[in-house]
Scaffold this active site. Sequence first.
Site, PDB file in Angstrom:
ATOM      1  N   HIS A 181      -4.780  14.562 -65.980  1.00 41.17           N
ATOM      2  CA  HIS A 181      -4.870  14.422 -64.524  1.00 41.17           C
ATOM      3  C   HIS A 181      -4.271  13.073 -64.132  1.00 41.17           C
ATOM      4  O   HIS A 181      -4.885  12.015 -64.306  1.00 41.17           O
ATOM      5  CB  HIS A 181      -6.313  14.507 -64.030  1.00 41.17           C
ATOM      6  CG  HIS A 181      -6.411  14.517 -62.531  1.00 41.17           C
ATOM      7  ND1 HIS A 181      -6.449  15.678 -61.792  1.00 41.17           N
ATOM      8  CD2 HIS A 181      -6.453  13.502 -61.627  1.00 41.17           C
ATOM      9  CE1 HIS A 181      -6.533  15.378 -60.509  1.00 41.17           C
ATOM     10  NE2 HIS A 181      -6.530  14.059 -60.381  1.00 41.17           N
ATOM     11  N   HIS A 195      -0.835  11.369 -61.340  1.00 40.77           N
ATOM     12  CA  HIS A 195       0.032  11.641 -60.194  1.00 40.77           C
ATOM     13  C   HIS A 195       1.254  10.736 -60.257  1.00 40.77           C
ATOM     14  O   HIS A 195       1.304   9.767 -61.010  1.00 40.77           O
ATOM     15  CB  HIS A 195      -0.696  11.346 -58.873  1.00 40.77           C
ATOM     16  CG  HIS A 195      -2.066  11.916 -58.764  1.00 40.77           C
ATOM     17  ND1 HIS A 195      -2.304  13.225 -58.408  1.00 40.77           N
ATOM     18  CD2 HIS A 195      -3.292  11.353 -58.962  1.00 40.77           C
ATOM     19  CE1 HIS A 195      -3.615  13.441 -58.392  1.00 40.77           C
ATOM     20  NE2 HIS A 195      -4.231  12.323 -58.719  1.00 40.77           N
ATOM     21  N   TYR A 255      -2.540   9.325 -45.871  1.00 41.25           N
ATOM     22  CA  TYR A 255      -2.431   7.966 -46.412  1.00 41.25           C
ATOM     23  C   TYR A 255      -0.988   7.733 -46.835  1.00 41.25           C
ATOM     24  O   TYR A 255      -0.243   8.673 -47.115  1.00 41.25           O
ATOM     25  CB  TYR A 255      -3.377   7.747 -47.590  1.00 41.25           C
ATOM     26  CG  TYR A 255      -3.096   8.603 -48.811  1.00 41.25           C
ATOM     27  CD1 TYR A 255      -2.194   8.201 -49.796  1.00 41.25           C
ATOM     28  CD2 TYR A 255      -3.755   9.814 -48.999  1.00 41.25           C
ATOM     29  CE1 TYR A 255      -1.950   8.986 -50.917  1.00 41.25           C
ATOM     30  CE2 TYR A 255      -3.513  10.612 -50.113  1.00 41.25           C
ATOM     31  CZ  TYR A 255      -2.605  10.183 -51.072  1.00 41.25           C
ATOM     32  OH  TYR A 255      -2.359  10.963 -52.178  1.00 41.25           O
ATOM     33  N   THR A 301      -1.511  14.475 -52.514  1.00 43.21           N
ATOM     34  CA  THR A 301      -1.545  14.978 -51.143  1.00 43.21           C
ATOM     35  C   THR A 301      -0.570  14.241 -50.227  1.00 43.21           C
ATOM     36  O   THR A 301      -0.131  14.802 -49.220  1.00 43.21           O
ATOM     37  CB  THR A 301      -2.967  14.886 -50.553  1.00 43.21           C
ATOM     38  OG1 THR A 301      -3.399  13.525 -50.542  1.00 43.21           O
ATOM     39  CG2 THR A 301      -3.940  15.728 -51.357  1.00 43.21           C
ATOM     40  N   ARG A 317      -2.848  23.585 -56.688  1.00 44.15           N
ATOM     41  CA  ARG A 317      -4.045  22.844 -56.318  1.00 44.15           C
ATOM     42  C   ARG A 317      -4.436  23.148 -54.877  1.00 44.15           C
ATOM     43  O   ARG A 317      -3.582  23.134 -53.981  1.00 44.15           O
ATOM     44  CB  ARG A 317      -3.797  21.334 -56.460  1.00 44.15           C
ATOM     45  CG  ARG A 317      -5.071  20.487 -56.352  1.00 44.15           C
ATOM     46  CD  ARG A 317      -4.722  19.011 -56.305  1.00 44.15           C
ATOM     47  NE  ARG A 317      -5.847  18.164 -56.678  1.00 44.15           N
ATOM     48  CZ  ARG A 317      -5.952  16.892 -56.337  1.00 44.15           C
ATOM     49  NH1 ARG A 317      -5.022  16.314 -55.613  1.00 44.15           N
ATOM     50  NH2 ARG A 317      -6.992  16.173 -56.727  1.00 44.15           N
ATOM     51  N   TYR A 330     -10.285  20.896 -55.714  1.00 44.38           N
ATOM     52  CA  TYR A 330     -10.864  19.574 -55.492  1.00 44.38           C
ATOM     53  C   TYR A 330     -11.848  19.709 -54.339  1.00 44.38           C
ATOM     54  O   TYR A 330     -11.470  20.018 -53.202  1.00 44.38           O
ATOM     55  CB  TYR A 330      -9.767  18.569 -55.146  1.00 44.38           C
ATOM     56  CG  TYR A 330     -10.215  17.126 -55.103  1.00 44.38           C
ATOM     57  CD1 TYR A 330     -11.342  16.683 -55.803  1.00 44.38           C
ATOM     58  CD2 TYR A 330      -9.497  16.179 -54.382  1.00 44.38           C
ATOM     59  CE1 TYR A 330     -11.740  15.360 -55.779  1.00 44.38           C
ATOM     60  CE2 TYR A 330      -9.876  14.846 -54.346  1.00 44.38           C
ATOM     61  CZ  TYR A 330     -10.999  14.444 -55.045  1.00 44.38           C
ATOM     62  OH  TYR A 330     -11.390  13.121 -55.012  1.00 44.38           O
ATOM     63  N   HIS A 351     -12.874  16.491 -61.384  1.00 47.46           N
ATOM     64  CA  HIS A 351     -13.881  15.429 -61.394  1.00 47.46           C
ATOM     65  C   HIS A 351     -15.313  15.935 -61.204  1.00 47.46           C
ATOM     66  O   HIS A 351     -16.125  15.323 -60.497  1.00 47.46           O
ATOM     67  CB  HIS A 351     -13.551  14.367 -60.336  1.00 47.46           C
ATOM     68  CG  HIS A 351     -12.080  14.115 -60.161  1.00 47.46           C
ATOM     69  ND1 HIS A 351     -11.195  14.085 -61.229  1.00 47.46           N
ATOM     70  CD2 HIS A 351     -11.329  13.917 -59.042  1.00 47.46           C
ATOM     71  CE1 HIS A 351      -9.967  13.862 -60.773  1.00 47.46           C
ATOM     72  NE2 HIS A 351     -10.033  13.756 -59.460  1.00 47.46           N
ATOM     73  N   ASP A 375      -6.237   9.728 -63.871  1.00 45.97           N
ATOM     74  CA  ASP A 375      -6.077   9.738 -62.410  1.00 45.97           C
ATOM     75  C   ASP A 375      -5.093   8.673 -61.936  1.00 45.97           C
ATOM     76  O   ASP A 375      -5.008   8.392 -60.745  1.00 45.97           O
ATOM     77  CB  ASP A 375      -7.416   9.586 -61.681  1.00 45.97           C
ATOM     78  CG  ASP A 375      -7.328   9.860 -60.180  1.00 45.97           C
ATOM     79  OD1 ASP A 375      -6.616  10.814 -59.798  1.00 45.97           O
ATOM     80  OD2 ASP A 375      -7.945   9.126 -59.389  1.00 45.97           O
ATOM     81  N   ASN A 395      -6.221   5.977 -53.112  1.00 44.58           N
ATOM     82  CA  ASN A 395      -7.314   5.756 -52.163  1.00 44.58           C
ATOM     83  C   ASN A 395      -8.528   5.047 -52.748  1.00 44.58           C
ATOM     84  O   ASN A 395      -9.656   5.269 -52.311  1.00 44.58           O
ATOM     85  CB  ASN A 395      -7.750   7.086 -51.529  1.00 44.58           C
ATOM     86  CG  ASN A 395      -6.701   7.641 -50.601  1.00 44.58           C
ATOM     87  OD1 ASN A 395      -6.375   7.043 -49.586  1.00 44.58           O
ATOM     88  ND2 ASN A 395      -6.144   8.787 -50.968  1.00 44.58           N
TER      89      ASN A 395
END
Length: 297
Positions: free
Chosen positions: A34, A36, A52, A80, A127, A160, A184, A253, A258
């Site tokens: 996991h 990004h 964001y 995202t 996702r 998620y 998670h 992650d 964020n």
Amino acid sequence: MNILTFAKDADWLDWHPNPSKPTFRVPAGAVDAHCHVFGPGSLFPFAPERKYTPCDASRNQLFALRDFLGFEKNVVVQATCHGSDNSALLDVLEHSNDKARGVVTVKPHVTPTELARMHELGVRGVRFNYVKRLVDPKPDEYYREIIEKIRPLGWHVVLYFEPADLREKWDFFTSLNIPIVIDHMGRPDVTKPVDGPEFAEFLRFMQENPNVYSKVSCPDRITVSGAPAYADVVPFARAVVEEFPDRVLWGTDWPHPNMKQEMPDDGILVDYVPSIAMSPALQEKLLVANPNNMYWS
């Protein structure tokens, strides 16, 4: 040539520039399942509808971290901030020498040709994000239409959500009849008892649905007590690993979108793994067997 520039959010925390070298040596073939990439925004613009604007976090920086931490492979999950434009993620797969797989975000109008190309590059899932501070969730039929398009490819769905979302969407999630991976552990509230009713609901979700897997990742997002031990998260993650050893995954992650208070040290995150997977056999399943079976078999 018009080069786009993006100003990151004023309170954005950049990923750790100098993580510690983990003392725990991950087993051969280990997968960071996991992570990004963000942009770079000049090459892969961020989505207009994003909630964001991050810093850049490129594929070469991801690969450098993978090697530094001792992992062999990555599973890259669409961020995202890129919406349903998966160009940055697909670029990672194209340059990974088969050491990366992907989980994308698509819309119902995605074509079989587009999906076939993604599959060839290494995409193995989509996702669906229900965390409302990050996205605006869509109606159930929106997601069902996507599922029917990916089903022939043998892909899975990554969900998620937070505890309230699981209660709200239980009937929908349990009706999907497709492999599901939960990000998670559904973000449990670790101020509540590990044997309390809220986490019991999550465990029941896994017990009653053998198609459901869970990532036991992101203690830094869930903790109240904090690094380096993330002691309040350990009982929750350990419970999932020990009850479902063949249905758990783990990832860093990176680059940790964020995070508002403190940016985690990725080396410390790796050193957290033996506290939740306490034997070499469990570590092998968590980091090697399970992700390789899901993404490379």
